[in-house]
Design a protein around this motif. Structure first.
Motif, PDB file in Angstrom:
ATOM      1  N   ASN A   8       0.529  -1.308  -0.144  1.00 25.56           N
ATOM      2  CA  ASN A   8       0.042  -0.312   0.132  1.00 25.56           C
ATOM      3  C   ASN A   8       0.528   1.545   0.104  1.00 25.56           C
ATOM      4  N   LYS A  11       1.881   1.779  -3.390  1.00 25.18           N
ATOM      5  CA  LYS A  11       0.912   2.489  -3.952  1.00 25.18           C
ATOM      6  C   LYS A  11       0.582   3.926  -4.436  1.00 25.18           C
ATOM      7  N   ARG A  15       1.159   6.775  -7.074  1.00 26.66           N
ATOM      8  CA  ARG A  15       0.300   8.130  -7.053  1.00 26.66           C
ATOM      9  C   ARG A  15       1.025   9.398  -6.849  1.00 26.66           C
TER      10      ARG A  15
END
Length: 116
Positions: A8, A11, A15
Motif C-alpha cells: 500500500n 502504491k 500515485r
C-alpha cells in the motif's frame, strides 16, 4: 505492522509520484502557452507602435510643410504691407510728421501734469 502494508505504501508513493509528474507536465504546458501568448502579444504591440510611429511621422511632415507654406505666405504679406506703408508715408510725409508732432505734444502735456 502499521496501518499501511508495504505494498500500500508503494502504491501511495507511486500515485504521488505520478501526480507530481502530471503536475509538472501540466505546469510546463501552461508555461509554454503563457510564453507563446506573451510573445504573440509583444509582436502585436511592436506592430502597433511601429504603425503609430509611421502615422505620427506622416502627420509631422504634413504639418511642417503646411507651416512652411503659411510662413512664406505671411512673410510675403508682411513685406507687401511694409512696402505699402513706406510708399504711403513718402507720399504723405507732412501728414505723418504733423500726426507725430500732435502725439508728442499731447504726451508732453499729459506727462507734465503727472497723469501717467
Amino acid at each position: 505492522m502499521g496501518i499501511f502494508s508495504s505494498s500500500n505504501e508503494q502504491k501511495v508513493r507511486r500515485r504521488l509520484k505520478d501526480y507530481e509528474s502530471e503536475l509538472n507536465r501540466r505546469g510546463a504546458q501552461a508555461l509554454a502557452r503563457y510564453e507563446d501568448e506573451l510573445e504573440s502579444s509583444g509582436r502585436r504591440m511592436r506592430d502597433r507602435v511601429r504603425s503609430a510611429g509611421d502615422d505620427v511621422s506622416k502627420h509631422w511632415n504634413r504639418t511642417r510643410d503646411r507651416l512652411g507654406d503659411e510662413g512664406q505666405r505671411a512673410w510675403a504679406m508682411t513685406e507687401e504691407s511694409a512696402r505699402d506703408i513706406d510708399r504711403h508715408v513718402h507720399e504723405n510725409a507732412w501728414a505723418y510728421i504733423g500726426a507725430g508732432v500732435a502725439v508728442g505734444v499731447v504726451a508732453g502735456v499729459l506727462l507734465g501734469r503727472g497723469k501717467f
